[in-house]
Scaffold this active site. Structure first.
Site, mmCIF file in Angstrom:
data_model
loop_
_atom_site.group_PDB
_atom_site.id
_atom_site.type_symbol
_atom_site.label_atom_id
_atom_site.label_comp_id
_atom_site.label_asym_id
_atom_site.label_seq_id
_atom_site.Cartn_x
_atom_site.Cartn_y
_atom_site.Cartn_z
ATOM 1 N N GLN A 34 -15.673 -12.194 -3.750
ATOM 2 C CA GLN A 34 -15.341 -13.591 -4.106
ATOM 3 C C GLN A 34 -14.957 -14.793 -2.622
ATOM 4 O O GLN A 34 -13.733 -14.527 -1.782
ATOM 5 C CB GLN A 34 -13.705 -14.014 -4.878
ATOM 6 N N ARG B 242 0.372 -10.206 6.052
ATOM 7 C CA ARG B 242 1.315 -10.032 6.987
ATOM 8 C C ARG B 242 1.849 -8.307 7.023
ATOM 9 O O ARG B 242 1.912 -7.816 7.754
ATOM 10 C CB ARG B 242 2.838 -9.284 5.184
ATOM 11 N N GLU C 186 4.613 -16.988 -14.989
ATOM 12 C CA GLU C 186 4.561 -16.853 -13.510
ATOM 13 C C GLU C 186 6.177 -17.233 -13.166
ATOM 14 O O GLU C 186 6.486 -18.195 -13.292
ATOM 15 C CB GLU C 186 3.530 -17.329 -12.662
ATOM 16 N N ASN D 73 -18.085 31.714 27.394
ATOM 17 C CA ASN D 73 -19.409 31.699 26.671
ATOM 18 C C ASN D 73 -20.654 30.400 26.650
ATOM 19 O O ASN D 73 -21.308 30.307 26.332
ATOM 20 C CB ASN D 73 -19.060 31.597 25.141
ATOM 21 N N LEU E 70 -9.442 -5.759 -7.261
ATOM 22 C CA LEU E 70 -9.060 -7.298 -7.243
ATOM 23 C C LEU E 70 -8.568 -6.730 -5.479
ATOM 24 O O LEU E 70 -7.775 -6.107 -5.420
ATOM 25 C CB LEU E 70 -8.239 -7.816 -7.542
HETATM 26 C C1 UD1 Z 1 0.125 -11.450 -9.803
HETATM 27 C C2 UD1 Z 1 -0.043 -11.803 -11.220
HETATM 28 C C3 UD1 Z 1 2.141 -11.583 -11.706
HETATM 29 C C4 UD1 Z 1 2.044 -10.175 -11.704
HETATM 30 C C5 UD1 Z 1 1.597 -9.527 -10.567
HETATM 31 C C6 UD1 Z 1 2.105 -8.253 -9.864
HETATM 32 C C7 UD1 Z 1 -0.807 -13.447 -11.923
HETATM 33 C C8 UD1 Z 1 -1.363 -15.030 -11.764
HETATM 34 N N1 UD1 Z 1 -0.086 -13.176 -11.392
HETATM 35 O O1 UD1 Z 1 1.462 -12.585 -9.239
HETATM 36 O O2 UD1 Z 1 1.907 -11.815 -12.962
HETATM 37 O O3 UD1 Z 1 3.345 -10.340 -11.218
HETATM 38 O O4 UD1 Z 1 0.764 -9.946 -10.035
HETATM 39 O O5 UD1 Z 1 2.312 -7.596 -8.477
HETATM 40 O O6 UD1 Z 1 -1.550 -13.418 -11.732
HETATM 41 N N2 UD1 Z 1 -6.468 -11.379 -5.561
HETATM 42 C C9 UD1 Z 1 -7.803 -11.252 -5.128
HETATM 43 N N3 UD1 Z 1 -8.379 -12.832 -5.078
HETATM 44 C C10 UD1 Z 1 -7.224 -14.270 -5.447
HETATM 45 C C11 UD1 Z 1 -5.757 -13.999 -5.682
HETATM 46 C C12 UD1 Z 1 -5.511 -12.729 -5.773
HETATM 47 O O7 UD1 Z 1 -8.170 -10.858 -4.750
HETATM 48 O O8 UD1 Z 1 -8.011 -15.003 -5.828
HETATM 49 C C13 UD1 Z 1 -5.799 -9.732 -5.070
HETATM 50 C C14 UD1 Z 1 -5.013 -9.890 -4.320
HETATM 51 O O9 UD1 Z 1 -5.750 -9.498 -3.549
HETATM 52 C C15 UD1 Z 1 -3.666 -9.351 -5.268
HETATM 53 C C16 UD1 Z 1 -3.701 -8.964 -5.679
HETATM 54 O O10 UD1 Z 1 -5.187 -9.779 -7.044
HETATM 55 O O11 UD1 Z 1 -4.533 -7.361 -4.475
HETATM 56 C C17 UD1 Z 1 -2.723 -10.227 -6.645
HETATM 57 O O12 UD1 Z 1 -2.498 -11.234 -6.403
HETATM 58 P P1 UD1 Z 1 -1.392 -12.018 -6.411
HETATM 59 O O13 UD1 Z 1 -1.637 -13.207 -5.708
HETATM 60 O O14 UD1 Z 1 -0.854 -11.219 -4.559
HETATM 61 O O15 UD1 Z 1 -0.580 -12.468 -7.225
HETATM 62 P P2 UD1 Z 1 1.045 -12.829 -7.381
HETATM 63 O O16 UD1 Z 1 1.387 -13.494 -7.076
HETATM 64 O O17 UD1 Z 1 1.700 -11.397 -6.796
#
Ligand code: UD1
Ligand code: CA
Length: 452
Positions: A73, A15, A151, A383, A8
């Site tokens: 996506q 940020r 979550e 050279n 992903l």
């Molecule tokens: C997610 C997990 C959480 C975990 C945490 C660890 C879910 C719902 N939650 O939360 O349980 O503890 O990671 O860091 O999965 N991303 C996409 N497309 C999207 C959404 C996210 O590619 O539509 C990617 C983001 O770029 C990121 C990763 O997925 O690299 C995690 O997404 P993020 O929204 O940060 O999840 P968290 O809220 O941190």
């Protein structure tokens, strides 16, 4: 079972405050996502899907990996939605491993233990225990068995107290995963399609769920801003430093070395502080690298010494040879066994033969230098005539007096001598002495001017 990795990487990374998509920010000169891709390949994955959102052009320009499915996506509707975009590339009997483009330090060995923990037809989640679990999804267990992930924003106070959290990395059975992803809803606190909701579905369906832990918590940390990026960089560097030490290198300070590529070391290597290694570097047995040296894509043979503040790029340093302090070996420079270049010596596309020396303030470009040659201080191989590059050949045993200019193309024969300060434009035969400079006149009765 075929391993199918879904990375992903659709997050924008606001940020980071950058034009660059987040996952292209580097750790040790390599983008975070490329570290993850390399780890996925180490695992022997048959398919790697990269789910991207922003900056597709930049990503595709940077990531050269050929065997990659690029999965767009377009809208970021959650981690579950993100994985679902790769559905067409997932077959029923695949084991799907979900990784993150901004979690670059995950180790192959940790993922192997996750895959080992995964029951046949079941799933495995990589979890960690945190003193402060705020922000993370909590692992909900009943009688010790995982029954779901909740979550932070959806958790009740009892769940918020759980210290075992979801790293996000998990291994799932392809067939069930696709079915569960189809059942996700965004009816939750964030209005997202959570990947984590498949855990409760798995439990409902009687699918076995196991967990594994990383060897170290830093492996599962992501970089959302440049402070975290720098923390990951330091952790990565310390890990690389430890590998070198375990392989036989003595690091004066493992916190003051930077490795941006692969360094292979022999035994009893000594590496001083503030050294930088880039690309593919090989250090033989008992090599010494002085403080502040920078070594890029080069091979340093047994017992050679790189003295402080030398810069060595695409070069070869032979056994027992030495360079520096303040030497610069540019691409195509080679020191044969026992050869030596000293301070402020620059070499490019040149070979300095066995036992030959250029101790001080010298430029050697496009030069082939034989054995036991002595190159005096301040010698320049001229050279370049402004258009073409030409070669200088200096044969075995020759002696080049200080401050000489050798105007290429030119050859200095075996055991020949060039007088100091000469400008040599034509061949010097074996054993000849060439003196090519203005003659000294000594004037008698000459008076130094005096102030009136
Ligand atoms: C997610 C997990 C959480 C975990 C945490 C660890 C879910 C719902 N939650 O939360 O349980 O503890 O990671 O860091 O999965 N991303 C996409 N497309 C999207 C959404 C996210 O590619 O539509 C990617 C983001 O770029 C990121 C990763 O997925 O690299 C995690 O997404 P993020 O929204 O940060 O999840 P968290 O809220 O941190
Ligand atoms: Ca996150």
């Amino acid at each position: 079972m075929a391993l199918n990795v879904v990375i992903l990487a659709a997050g924008k990374g606001t940020r980071m405050r950058s034009d660059l998509p987040k996952v292209l920010h580097p750790i040790a000169h390599k983008s975070m996502v490329e570290h993850v891709i390399a780890t996925a390949k180490n695992l022997g994955s048959e398919t790697i899907n990269l789910v991207y959102g922003y900056g597709g052009d930049k990503l595709q320009a940077k990531i050269q990996e050929q065997a990659l499915n690029w999965v767009l996506q377009a809208e970021q509707l959650g981690t579950g939605h993100a994985v679902a975009q790769a559905n067409d590339h997932i077959t029923d009997d695949d084991t799907v491993l979900v990784l993150y483009g901004d979690v670059p330090l995950i180790q192959t060995s940790t993922l192997e233990s996750l895959l080992t923990a995964k029951p046949d037809n079941g799933l495995a989640i990589l979890t960690v225990y945190l003193d402060n679990p705020t922000g993370y999804g909590r692992i909900v267990r009943e009688n010790g068995n995982v029954v779901g992930i909740v979550e932070q924003k959806d958790a009740n106070s009892e769940q918020l107290a759980i210290q075992e959290v979801n790293t996000g990395i998990m291994a799932l059975p392809g067939k069930q995963l696709k079915s569960w992803l189809g059942q996700l809803s965004s009816d939750n606190a964030q209005g997202e399609y959570y990947l984590t909701d498949v855990i409760a579905m798995a439990h409902r369906d009687g699918v076995e769920i196991s967990t594994a832990q990383p060897q170290s918590a830093i492996e599962v940390e992501g970089a959302n801003n440049r402070v975290q990026l720098a923390q990951l960089e330091r952790a990565y560097q310390l890990r690389e430093a430890e590998k070198l030490m375990l392989a036989g290198a003595n690091l004066r300070d493992p916190n003051r070395i930077d490795i941006r590529g692969n360094v292979e070391v022999g035994m009893d290597v000594m590496i001083d502080i503030n050294t930088v290694f880039e690309g593919e570097v090989k250090l033989g047995n008992s090599v010494t690298v002085g403080a502040g040296a920078i070594i890029i894509n080069s091979t340093i043979a047994d017992n050679a010494v790189i003295k402080p503040y030398s810069i060595i790029e695409n070069a070869v340093v032979g056994e027992d040879a030495s360079a520096g302090p303040f030497a610069r070996l540019r691409p195509g420079a080679e020191l044969k066994q026992d050869a030596h270049v000293g301070n402020f010596v620059e070499m490019k596309k040149s070979v300095l033969g066995k036992g030959s020396k250029a101790g001080h303030l010298t430029y050697l470009g496009d030069a082939q230098i034989g054995e036991r040659v002595n190159i005096g201080a301040g010698t320049i191989t001229c050279n370049y005539d402004g258009v073409n590059k030409s070669l200088t050949q200096i044969d075995d045993g020759a002696f080049i007096g200080s401050n000489s200019s050798l105007v290429a193309p030119v050859e200095i024969g075996k055991m020949a001598t060039v007088g100091a300060g000469s400008v040599v434009t034509s061949k010097v035969e074996d054993e000849q002495l060439a003196v090519a400079r203005g003659k000294q006149r000594n004037l008698y009765g000459w008076k130094r001017p005096v102030k009136k």
